[in-house]
Motif scaffolding. Structure first.
Motif, PDB file in Angstrom:
ATOM      1  N   GLY A   1       0.720  -1.090   0.008  1.00 45.81           N
ATOM      2  CA  GLY A   1      -0.123   0.523  -0.102  1.00 45.81           C
ATOM      3  C   GLY A   1       1.152   1.250   0.213  1.00 45.81           C
ATOM      4  N   ALA A   2       0.087   2.336   0.333  1.00 45.17           N
ATOM      5  CA  ALA A   2       0.378   3.232   0.013  1.00 45.17           C
ATOM      6  C   ALA A   2       1.791   4.074   1.155  1.00 45.17           C
ATOM      7  CB  ALA A   2       0.010   4.942  -0.445  1.00 45.17           C
ATOM      8  N   ALA A   3       2.954   4.986   0.936  1.00 44.74           N
ATOM      9  CA  ALA A   3       4.195   4.760   2.731  1.00 44.74           C
ATOM     10  C   ALA A   3       2.958   6.290   3.103  1.00 44.74           C
ATOM     11  CB  ALA A   3       5.176   5.492   1.774  1.00 44.74           C
ATOM     12  N   GLU A   4       3.181   5.986   4.347  1.00 44.89           N
ATOM     13  CA  GLU A   4       2.465   7.207   5.443  1.00 44.89           C
ATOM     14  C   GLU A   4       4.177   7.880   5.820  1.00 44.89           C
ATOM     15  OE1 GLU A   4       1.381   7.760  10.100  1.00 44.89           O
ATOM     16  OE2 GLU A   4       1.236   5.960   9.154  1.00 44.89           O
ATOM     17  N   GLU A   5       3.780   9.105   5.377  1.00 49.30           N
ATOM     18  CA  GLU A   5       5.225  10.271   5.679  1.00 49.30           C
ATOM     19  C   GLU A   5       5.314  10.394   6.912  1.00 49.30           C
ATOM     20  OE1 GLU A   5       7.466  10.954   3.451  1.00 49.30           O
ATOM     21  OE2 GLU A   5       6.169  10.462   1.581  1.00 49.30           O
ATOM     22  N   ILE A   6       6.351  10.201   8.214  1.00 50.85           N
ATOM     23  CA  ILE A   6       6.007  10.015   9.111  1.00 50.85           C
ATOM     24  C   ILE A   6       7.020  12.067  10.032  1.00 50.85           C
ATOM     25  CG2 ILE A   6       7.249   9.302  11.330  1.00 50.85           C
ATOM     26  CD1 ILE A   6       5.194   7.691   9.833  1.00 50.85           C
ATOM     27  N   SER A   7       8.110  11.526   9.046  1.00 51.39           N
ATOM     28  CA  SER A   7       9.108  12.859   9.127  1.00 51.39           C
ATOM     29  C   SER A   7      10.138  13.275   8.441  1.00 51.39           C
ATOM     30  CB  SER A   7       9.802  13.033  11.196  1.00 51.39           C
ATOM     31  OG  SER A   7      10.508  12.094  10.692  1.00 51.39           O
ATOM     32  N   GLN A   8      11.070  14.466   8.486  1.00 53.32           N
ATOM     33  CA  GLN A   8      11.544  14.344   7.485  1.00 53.32           C
ATOM     34  C   GLN A   8      12.531  15.173   7.772  1.00 53.32           C
ATOM     35  OE1 GLN A   8       9.503  15.509   3.876  1.00 53.32           O
ATOM     36  NE2 GLN A   8       8.738  17.939   4.963  1.00 53.32           N
ATOM     37  N   TYR A   9      13.402  15.675   7.464  1.00 48.71           N
ATOM     38  CA  TYR A   9      14.857  16.318   8.288  1.00 48.71           C
ATOM     39  C   TYR A   9      16.073  17.012   6.944  1.00 48.71           C
ATOM     40  CZ  TYR A   9      12.891  14.518  12.947  1.00 48.71           C
ATOM     41  OH  TYR A   9      12.232  13.828  13.704  1.00 48.71           O
ATOM     42  N   GLY A  10      17.315  17.842   6.878  1.00 49.27           N
ATOM     43  CA  GLY A  10      17.918  18.878   6.122  1.00 49.27           C
ATOM     44  C   GLY A  10      17.511  19.443   5.279  1.00 49.27           C
ATOM     45  N   SER A  11      18.118  19.609   4.431  1.00 47.75           N
ATOM     46  CA  SER A  11      17.820  20.215   3.240  1.00 47.75           C
ATOM     47  C   SER A  11      18.679  19.571   1.779  1.00 47.75           C
ATOM     48  CB  SER A  11      18.392  21.561   4.001  1.00 47.75           C
ATOM     49  OG  SER A  11      20.108  21.338   3.427  1.00 47.75           O
TER      50      SER A  11
ATOM     51  N   LEU B   1      11.468   7.654  17.484  1.00 46.86           N
ATOM     52  CA  LEU B   1       9.873   7.810  16.635  1.00 46.86           C
ATOM     53  C   LEU B   1      10.096   5.603  16.843  1.00 46.86           C
ATOM     54  CD1 LEU B   1      10.687   9.215  13.187  1.00 46.86           C
ATOM     55  CD2 LEU B   1       9.461   9.974  14.475  1.00 46.86           C
ATOM     56  N   LYS B   2      10.604   5.059  18.106  1.00 47.03           N
ATOM     57  CA  LYS B   2      10.161   3.377  18.161  1.00 47.03           C
ATOM     58  C   LYS B   2       8.675   3.775  18.427  1.00 47.03           C
ATOM     59  CE  LYS B   2      11.635   4.537  22.803  1.00 47.03           C
ATOM     60  NZ  LYS B   2      12.400   3.730  24.246  1.00 47.03           N
ATOM     61  N   ASP B   3       7.681   4.123  18.953  1.00 49.58           N
ATOM     62  CA  ASP B   3       6.566   3.746  19.123  1.00 49.58           C
ATOM     63  C   ASP B   3       6.011   4.414  18.171  1.00 49.58           C
ATOM     64  OD1 ASP B   3       7.580   3.860  22.095  1.00 49.58           O
ATOM     65  OD2 ASP B   3       7.157   5.357  21.980  1.00 49.58           O
ATOM     66  N   ARG B   4       6.433   5.003  16.608  1.00 49.87           N
ATOM     67  CA  ARG B   4       5.796   4.663  15.728  1.00 49.87           C
ATOM     68  C   ARG B   4       5.485   3.457  14.693  1.00 49.87           C
ATOM     69  NH1 ARG B   4       4.339  10.206  14.345  1.00 49.87           N
ATOM     70  NH2 ARG B   4       3.157   9.018  12.846  1.00 49.87           N
ATOM     71  N   ALA B   5       6.438   2.212  14.617  1.00 45.17           N
ATOM     72  CA  ALA B   5       6.304   1.378  14.233  1.00 45.17           C
ATOM     73  C   ALA B   5       6.973   0.133  14.698  1.00 45.17           C
ATOM     74  CB  ALA B   5       7.468   1.648  13.100  1.00 45.17           C
ATOM     75  N   SER B   6       6.828  -1.056  14.975  1.00 46.53           N
ATOM     76  CA  SER B   6       7.849  -1.951  14.950  1.00 46.53           C
ATOM     77  C   SER B   6       8.725  -2.739  14.480  1.00 46.53           C
ATOM     78  CB  SER B   6       6.617  -3.843  14.411  1.00 46.53           C
ATOM     79  OG  SER B   6       5.213  -3.174  15.445  1.00 46.53           O
ATOM     80  N   LEU B   7       9.271  -2.448  12.772  1.00 49.27           N
ATOM     81  CA  LEU B   7      10.825  -2.400  11.938  1.00 49.27           C
ATOM     82  C   LEU B   7      11.047  -1.562  11.715  1.00 49.27           C
ATOM     83  CD1 LEU B   7      11.518  -5.734   9.723  1.00 49.27           C
ATOM     84  CD2 LEU B   7      12.217  -3.323   9.582  1.00 49.27           C
TER      85      LEU B   7
ATOM     86  N   ILE C   1      16.278  13.896   4.119  1.00 43.03           N
ATOM     87  CA  ILE C   1      15.898  12.515   4.845  1.00 43.03           C
ATOM     88  C   ILE C   1      14.501  12.377   5.537  1.00 43.03           C
ATOM     89  CG2 ILE C   1      16.270  10.538   7.113  1.00 43.03           C
ATOM     90  CD1 ILE C   1      18.565  10.507   5.149  1.00 43.03           C
ATOM     91  N   LYS C   2      13.990  11.346   4.563  1.00 43.08           N
ATOM     92  CA  LYS C   2      12.346  10.976   4.715  1.00 43.08           C
ATOM     93  C   LYS C   2      11.966   9.938   5.572  1.00 43.08           C
ATOM     94  CE  LYS C   2       9.743  11.942   1.487  1.00 43.08           C
ATOM     95  NZ  LYS C   2       9.067  12.223   0.551  1.00 43.08           N
ATOM     96  N   TYR C   3      11.664  10.455   6.775  1.00 40.63           N
ATOM     97  CA  TYR C   3      10.874   8.871   7.402  1.00 40.63           C
ATOM     98  C   TYR C   3       9.937   8.189   6.895  1.00 40.63           C
ATOM     99  CZ  TYR C   3      15.245   9.106  10.025  1.00 40.63           C
ATOM    100  OH  TYR C   3      16.448   9.628  10.711  1.00 40.63           O
ATOM    101  N   ARG C   4       9.434   7.244   6.088  1.00 45.22           N
ATOM    102  CA  ARG C   4       8.608   6.660   5.729  1.00 45.22           C
ATOM    103  C   ARG C   4       7.974   5.156   6.264  1.00 45.22           C
ATOM    104  NH1 ARG C   4       8.079   7.030  -0.448  1.00 45.22           N
ATOM    105  NH2 ARG C   4       5.978   8.647  -0.113  1.00 45.22           N
ATOM    106  N   LYS C   5       6.819   5.185   6.478  1.00 46.82           N
ATOM    107  CA  LYS C   5       6.024   3.717   7.716  1.00 46.82           C
ATOM    108  C   LYS C   5       5.112   3.244   5.585  1.00 46.82           C
ATOM    109  CE  LYS C   5       3.549   2.799  11.399  1.00 46.82           C
ATOM    110  NZ  LYS C   5       2.708   3.262  12.384  1.00 46.82           N
ATOM    111  N   TRP C   6       5.545   1.900   6.351  1.00 47.26           N
ATOM    112  CA  TRP C   6       4.465   0.440   5.499  1.00 47.26           C
ATOM    113  C   TRP C   6       4.122  -0.517   6.238  1.00 47.26           C
ATOM    114  CZ3 TRP C   6       9.235   3.122   2.558  1.00 47.26           C
ATOM    115  CH2 TRP C   6       8.612   3.642   1.706  1.00 47.26           C
ATOM    116  N   GLN C   7       2.748  -0.241   5.719  1.00 52.20           N
ATOM    117  CA  GLN C   7       2.136  -1.719   6.971  1.00 52.20           C
ATOM    118  C   GLN C   7       2.294  -2.869   5.992  1.00 52.20           C
ATOM    119  OE1 GLN C   7       1.036   0.697  10.192  1.00 52.20           O
ATOM    120  NE2 GLN C   7       0.661  -1.869   9.873  1.00 52.20           N
TER     121      GLN C   7
END
Length: 473
Positions: free
Chosen positions: A135-145, A189-195, A301-307
Motif C-alpha cells: 500500500g501507500a507509504a505514510e510520511e512520518i518526518s523529514q530533515y535536512g536540506s 520514533l520507536k513508538d511509531r513502528a515495529s521494524l 532524509i525522509k522517514y516513511r512507513k509501510w504496513q
C-alpha cells in the motif's frame, strides 16, 4: 539347468543381428570410460595416454541436424539407421585446446561461528514466487536540506565536450552512513513502528535474487521491536562493477594493488558517484525541516512507513539528493553514476554515447542489474519521480583518479524499474518473508548471510554473540 546362450559376434560389437562395425584402434574389451579419445565413427580412433590435469569447459550447445548427419552419417549408414537423403562427407574430428575452468574464491563477509544455528535458507526459485503489495507509504518526518540540480549540465556535457570530475573532493566530503541502530531519529520514533531499517539494507534484501557478491545483515529483536543493521564497513555500501555479467566481472586474481582489483574498482565507483553528485548541485537549497546533525549533509532524509500486516509497521529511512524546477514545480530527484574502466566491456562510452545511447544503457542494465535495481528501488521508496544517471569514464584507462563526465540521462523511476524488469511487489514479498521468519523467533540476535558462491541467503541465530563483536572480513 540349461546355460544361457549369448549371441556373440567376434568381428563387431554387440549382438550379430545389429552388425555394429569394429572400429580400428579400439578393441571390444577396452574400457571406453577410461579412454580420453576422440572417435570418428567408421574411421579410426586415436587414444591419448595422458590424462587432463585440470577441469575443462565443455561446449554443450546442440548442433544442427545437418551437421549431425554430416558427422555421423557414415556410421548410421552402416547400421541401417540413417535416412537416405544424402551421403555424408567423412570428416575427422580434431582436438582443440579447451580453456581451463576458472575457479572463483570468495570469502563470506562475516565468519560463521560454530555456535550459530541456521534457521532458514532463502533461494532464488522460491523468492521469485513471492509478492506483496504494502500500500501507500505514510510520511512520518523529514530533515535536512537539498540543493538544486544544475539543469545546464544536461545540455553542456557530451562525449565531445566532457566535464572533469574532481573525485578527490568527493573523498573529503561527509555523507550519511549511519545504520539503523545508531540513528537517533529511529530512537525518537520507536513508538511509531515495529521494524526499523534504512533504504540501503532494505533494497539489498529486495534484490537478493540478483546479488552475486557476498554480504551480511545483522538483525536484533527485542520487546516486540526489530532492527535491521548493516555491519561496520559493510559491503552493502560498495558499488560493484559488472556484477551480473560473468564474462565481464572484474578479475578477482588481480593483485590488491592493481587499480582493476574488484575492491579498488568498488571504491572508485563510490568516489565517482559522490563526485557526480557534488558537481551536479548548487544553491539555492530547499529545507526539509530542521538540520538533523552538525555536519549539515547536503541531502534530505525522509522517514516513511509501510504496513506489512495489521499493527506491524515498517519505518524506512530514505534519502533525497536534489530538486529540479519543472513547470513551476519542484521535482525531487536521485543522482547516480555508472562508470567504465574498460571500453572493451562497455562498448566505449566516448565512441557510442553520441549515436547509440540506448545500446550503452542496455549494456549497463545487463552488466549491473543488481546495482541499478537498488538505485531504482531507493528512488521509488523515497517517493522520487526521476533519476539522473551520469556516464563517467576514466580520462586515462590506466589511472583511476581522473574521470570525465560524458553524458547525463534523465529517466522516470517507474520506467527504470520497467527497463530492469524489476517487480516492486516481489521485492516487498521477499522482505516480508524474511520478517515473518524473524517474527516467529524469540528475542535475540540474528544474521543474514549471502552465500559467496551460490544464489542463496541463510539466516542464523547468534544469540550468544554481540553484534559489535562479529568478526567481519
Amino acid at each position: 539347468m540349461e546355460a544361457i546362450h549369448v549371441n556373440h559376434d567376434p568381428k563387431g560389437w554387440g549382438p550379430s543381428s545389429l552388425k555394429f562395425p569394429q572400429i580400428e584402434g579400439v578393441e571390444p574389451t577396452d574400457d571406453l570410460t577410461s579412454l580420453y579419445s576422440y572417435i570418428d565413427f567408421g574411421q579410426k580412433a586415436s587414444k591419448r595416454e595422458e590424462e587432463p590435469d585440470d577441469f575443462f569447459l565443455v561446449d554443450n550447445k546442440l548442433q544442427s541436424g545437418s551437421k549431425l548427419m554430416s558427422k555421423y552419417g557414415q556410421f548410421f549408414s552402416k547400421v541401417g539407421a540413417a535416412p537416405k537423403s544424402r551421403a555424408a562427407v567423412p570428416t575427422r574430428v580434431t582436438t582443440v585446446a579447451r580453456p581451463v575452468t576458472k575457479r572463483i574464491y570468495r570469502d563470506q563477509t562475516v565468519s560463521i561461528r560454530s555456535n550459530w544455528s541456521m534457521i532458514a535458507e532463502l533461494s532464488k526459485p522460491n523468492n521469485d514466487k513471492l509478492s506483496f503489495e504494502p500500500g501507500a507509504a505514510e510520511e512520518i518526518s523529514q530533515y535536512g536540506s537539498i540543493l538544486t540540480y544544475k539543469r545546464s549540465q544536461d545540455t553542456s556535457v557530451s562525449a565531445l565536450s566532457p566535464k572533469i570530475l574532481n573525485t578527490k573532493v568527493a573523498e573529503s566530503r561527509a555523507f550519511i552512513s549511519s545504520t539503523a541502530s545508531a540513528d537517533s531519529h529511529f530512537e525518537a520514533l520507536k513508538d511509531r513502528a515495529s521494524l526499523f531499517i534504512t533504504d540501503t539494507v532494505l533494497v539489498a534484501i529486495m534484490t537478493m535474487n540478483r546479488s552475486v557478491y557476498p554480504w551480511d545483515i545483522q538483525i536484533t529483536k527485542s520487546n516486540g521491536k526489530i532492527v535491521f543493521d548493516k555491519s561496520e564497513d559493510s559491503s552493502l555500501e560498495q558499488l560493484t562493477l559488472n556484477e551480473n555479467n560473468p564474462e565481464h566481472m572484474p578479475d578477482e586474481d588481480e593483485p590488491e594493488t592493481s587499480i582493476n582489483n574488484p575492491k579498488r574498482l568498488a571504491e572508485e565507483a563510490q568516489r565517482v558517484n559522490r563526485a557526480f553528485f557534488i558537481s551536479s548541485v548548487a544553491e539555492p537549497s530547499i529545507e526539509f525541516g530542521t538540520s538533523f546533525n552538525e555536519e549539515n549533509l547536503p541531502i534530505a532524509i525522509k522517514y516513511r512507513k509501510w504496513q506489512l500486516s495489521e499493527g506491524f509497521g515498517v519505518l524506512v529511512r530514505t534519502e533525497i539528493d536534489s530538486v529540479i524546477e519543472e513547470n513551476d514545480n519542484k521535482v525531487l530527484i536521485k543522482l547516480f553514476a555508472v562508470n567504465e574502466y574498460d571500453a572493451k566491456i562497455t562498448g566505449g562510452y566516448k565512441e557510442k554515447l553520441e549515436t547509440k545511447k540506448g545500446q550503452i544503457f542496455a549494456n549497463e542494465i545487463k552488466n549491473n542489474s543488481c546495482k541499478m535495481s537498488k538505485w531504482a528501488l531507493k528512488a521509488y521508496l523515497a517517493g522520487v519521480e526521476f533519476v539522473k544517471i551520469g556516464y563517467v569514464s576514466r580520462a586515462n584507462p590506466n589511472v583511476n583518479d581522473r574521470h570525465l563526465l560524458l553524458h547525463v540521462q534523465k529517466i522516470r523511476t517507474k520506467d527504470l524499474m520497467q527497463d530492469l524488469n524489476l517487480s516492486y511487489a516481489n521485492g516487498w514479498g521477499v522482505f516480508r518473508a524474511v520478517v515473518e521468519i524473524i517474527k516467529n523467533q524469540p528475542d535475540g540476535r540474528y544474521v543474514m548471510v549471502k552465500d559467496p558462491l551460490k544464489p542463496v541467503v541463510k539466516i542464523y541465530t547468534a544469540n550468544e554473540d554481540h553484534v559489535e563483536d562479529f568478526e567481519t572480513r
